[in-house]
Design an enzyme around this catalytic site. Structure first.
Site: not given
Ligand code: NAD
Ligand code: UDP
Length: 339
Positions: A31, A84, A124-126, A149, A153, A177, A199, A294
């Protein structure tokens, strides 16, 4: 044998590392701490009574990866490292593609050179883009993510598909996810966003604890039951259990396997606010604000494939997700940094 967890100091990664240690695995974390504190891993060590090797470095650093792979006997790579923040990715697309796409390419190149071909990727579901009917199942084609972003993915998923097609020795899990929330039930580790949370749940949680005044609800005129956006929130501990099951599955079969990790149940922004108020006993004042660019109206998973193939389902309900988020927040109002 050890498991390499990239991004293991972060929110989801730290919960994963704890669970791996509790299951008896040896863990190495790579990390760069760009969005995390090593305090998360200190607490993980304290909770598990076991040690983690933390390599402070970047997944784009090929010599470092080569050294790491030759110094340790690694069987699997769980790849969480990445940037992210959706809004930031719109402002700095190059930074996102470099970190998330180039970083994954470098990681895979180093894995290939070291003969390590088992990888679990945090997708991600995105990647589904805008889908007309819910729930979303894995057989649906991927769509057009609305920001860099999401595209990063999708590109990585496509690269990994090509890689597995070219060399049948690769075993890859693409875990899509939905919306990870919550924290470990101990309240010792959790999500610690830098700056203003993007979020919903971390924002609500910071309002409840008094770090922010008011929640802005991004739109109340969607075609959803109460007009606010609907998402599939999944407890981080359920998500971690899904990874353990996916690891076991890809040890038995090669190629690319895609699994949704969600609960199959959608909740609106207002439902989250109400559930959080009930869990915390605090009021969460809110104001209606314009829609966020978006954003889609609704999104929830069909998790049947993961249940069928992995024997995994999310078990923790919304009230537990909110209680655990609150316990973490109230015990650590400033996150990992001391007040
Ligand atoms: P986070 O930011 O808490 O964790 C990511 C970690 O990666 C951090 O500790 C950061 O320091 C490290 N990092 C970033 N770039 C790096 C690099 N180039 N080299 C080494 N380390 C690096 O995020 P998270 O919420 O724990 O997410 C983990 C993964 O899950 C990510 O890939 C994210 O895109 C994916 N994801 C997260 C969510 C969410 O809502 N949290 C949803 C879908 C997918
Ligand atoms: N949202 C909101 N206020 C905020 C952050 C998010 O109303 O400060 C809403 C956003 O429009 C979405 C839901 O909460 O409908 C979840 O948003 P989040 O960013 O957590 O997840 P994502 O949209 O990436 O799935």
């Amino acid at each position: 044998m050890s498991i390499l967890v990239t991004g293991g100091a972060g929110y989801i990664g730290s919960h994963m590392v704890l669970s791996l240690l509790e299951h008896g695995h040896n863990v190495i974390v790579l990390d760069n701490l760009s969005n995390a504190s090593s305090e998360s891993l200190r607490r993980v060590e304290q909770m598990s009574g076991r040690q983690v090797i933390l390599v402070k470095g970047d997944i784009r650093d090929r010599p470092l990866l080569d050294n790491l792979f030759s110094a340790h006997d690694i069987s699997d790579v769980l790849h969480f490292a990445g940037l992210k923040a959706v809004g930031q990715s719109v402002e700095h697309p190059l930074r996102y593609f470099d970190n998330n796409v180039s970083g994954t390419l470098t990681l895979c190149q180093a894995m290939e050179a070291a003969g390590i071909r088992r990888l679990v990727f945090s997708s991600s579901a995105t990647v589904y883009g805008e889908v007309a009917t819910m729930p979303i199942h894995e057989a649906l084609p991927t769509g057009s993510p609305t920001n860099p972003y999401g595209r990063s993915k999708l590109i990585v998923e496509e690269v990994l598909q090509d890689l597995a097609k070219a060399d049948a020795r690769w075993s890859i899990a693409l875990l899509r996810y939905f919306n990870p929330v919550g924290a470990h039930e101990s309240g010792l580790i959790g999500e610690d966003p830098n700056d203003i949370p993007n979020n919903l749940v971390p924002f609500v949680s910071q309002v409840a604890v008094g770090r922010r005044d008011v929640l802005y609800v991004f739109g109340d005129d969607y075609a959803t039951p109460d007009g606010t956006g609907v998402r599939d929130y999944i407890h981080v501990s359920d998500l971690v259990e899904g990874h353990l099951c996916a690891m076991q599955a890809i040890a038995r079969q090669s190629g690319v396997n895609i699994w949704n990790l969600g609960t199959g149940q959608g909740y609106s922004v207002f439902e989250i606010v109400n559930a959080f108020e009930a869990a915390s006993g605090r009021e969460v004042p809110y104001r209606i604000a314009p829609r966020r660019e978006g954003d889609i109206a609704e999104c929830w998973a069909d998790p049947a494939k993961a249940e069928r193939e992995l024997g995994w389902t999310a078990k923790r309900r919304l009230d537990v997700m909110m209680q655990d988020t609150w316990r973490w927040q109230v015990n650590n109002p400033e996150g990992y940094s001391p007040a």
